[in-house]
Design a protein around this motif. Sequence first.
Motif, PDB file in Angstrom:
ATOM      1  N   SER A  73      16.416  30.727  19.124  1.00 55.85           N
ATOM      2  CA  SER A  73      15.498  29.751  18.503  1.00 55.85           C
ATOM      3  C   SER A  73      15.571  28.394  19.170  1.00 55.85           C
ATOM      4  O   SER A  73      14.677  27.571  19.005  1.00 55.85           O
ATOM      5  N   ARG A 130      19.070  35.017  23.433  1.00 56.93           N
ATOM      6  CA  ARG A 130      17.750  35.617  23.662  1.00 56.93           C
ATOM      7  C   ARG A 130      16.719  34.537  23.434  1.00 56.93           C
ATOM      8  O   ARG A 130      16.972  33.553  22.721  1.00 56.93           O
ATOM      9  N   PRO A 190      12.280  12.924   8.209  1.00 52.51           N
ATOM     10  CA  PRO A 190      13.052  12.201   9.217  1.00 52.51           C
ATOM     11  C   PRO A 190      14.493  12.006   8.757  1.00 52.51           C
ATOM     12  O   PRO A 190      14.746  11.725   7.578  1.00 52.51           O
TER      13      PRO A 190
END
Length: 490
Positions: A268, A290, A466
């Motif tokens: 990811s 991966r 944020p």
Amino acid sequence: MSPLFPALAAGSTRPALHFGDQALSHAELATVAGALAARIAGAPRVAVWATPTLGTAVGVVAALLAGVPVVPVNPKTGERELTHIVTDSAPALVLAERSVELPPILAELVRVDTDVTDVTDVTGGSDAADPVVSPPAEPSPEDPALIVYTSGTTGPPKGVVLPRRAVAANLDALEDAWQWTEADVLVHALPLFHVHGLILGILGPLRRGGSVRHLGRFSTDGVARELSSGATMLFGVPTMYHRIAEALADDPALAKALTGARLLVSGSAALPVHDHERIAAATGRRVIERYGMTETLMNTSVRADGEPRAGTVGVPLDGVELRLVDETGAAITAYDGDTVGEIQVRGSNLFTEYLNRPDATEAAFDNGWFRTGDMAIRDPDGYVRIVGRKATDLIKSGGYKIGAGEIENVLLEHPGVREAAVTGEPDEDLGERIVAWIVPAQADAPPSAEELAAHVGAQLASHKRPRTVRYLAELPRNDMGKIMKRALRG
Ligand code: MCA
Ligand code: AMP
């Protein structure tokens, strides 16, 4: 096409799903999901309120058995994002656990509970290996399986339509790359509304006839417990491996558990080499990476029988063609560990389209090749190294892809904000952290960071808030008036 879940069709009594103290074998899952599939069959599309629970896994499997496309919904999504997803995907039904209080826009839909209380409730006391409802005929491979929403640089998230063919082909390519079998027991704590946690982490073990133990919430203790009691594989985002690397020095049980694992997989976002090395030093085991994308599922991986190499994402998977192109669009032929190009892919792993967005679908392809926006080089033996990405307005935080523009639009609606820009800054734990640069409407009374985070959280998913807010008198702009984000540094 063969069934997506052969072990379900075969009524295997091996364990399949484990969430806390709730568990189902493949046969039991065939029963409960089969019964649910019968209730929702014929619906054009269903939303699944994707809490990290057994009910979510059952709901998704039921929809796939029924051939009904699934829209997984982040239960921490804010009002604006949820309204967009529901309006855009127009689900006919919503699947959720009974205890969930759904937000109004979903509460209007017909609701079907996914709770698994007692398998015999569904079977009426009959043998769980003998489902009362036989699943409908297998749909066409090109039929949509899932619609997963993903952020772009600007505008609301796009619905990525993933066909059954891509899910099956990609999970089978991972079987080959990872030597993934029915004997594997996966442990993970990923959210169930993205490709990583849901398709790889839940549908993957089910397709293999193996099992998954979901932790509900990530903790290094949970990872150690499961890996030392029979689990063989771990999937995580780099933030999770970073937290493992931090904990290892003081946690010999964690080190022992990781040492005993068959495969540790990260993805990811990039796992920093420093964390790779710390984990290898403490456990003697190498994490493999991966590389995937919502639109493409997995493109490359370090193979279980290949050489692990920190800082690379391995080689293209079976069924995936990968090329690098230069800025003129010409394919780069060099495998020299040096020439940088954009990764483009094609193959059985690709999505069909962005839902209701033919313009965006067309723009995403270059003569049949999907433009990933990721920049990479290739080693002489074909290993791919990702070195960056084209869009500066995409942030990867904790493994979540986040578009700066979407957050800026919400910030600009706050009455205390005159101008806003959002950037990602390096963060040891999250990879990148969301930073909001704010020009307050009133210099002497700026809205607080907490207030702005809450404002964003009410409209968008909670991971889009944020983490840092910086106040400026004005934003740096070029002669054209465009904000110069590269000049915004903490
Ligand atoms: C977060 N918090 C905040 C703020 N941000 N509070 C106030 N202001 C903020 N700005 C809250 C969190 O909501 C949480 O609250 C609390 O702070 C502490 O957070 P923590 O437990 O440390 O977790 P986290 O930092 O929120 O999350 C870390 C994580 C998470 C667990 C690693 O980022 C995660 O699950 N990431 C996985 C993402 C993923 O699956 N991506 C795959 C998509 P509370 O406790 O109340 O919630 S990519 C994909 O699918 C492709 C195909 C691929 O290649 O895999
Ligand atoms: P998403 O759109 O959320 O599916 O995220 C896909 C993006 O995650 C890719 O385009 C990459 O930028 C990034 N990504 C996924 N896996 C890796 C990895 N192993 N290393 C570096 N980046 C990754």
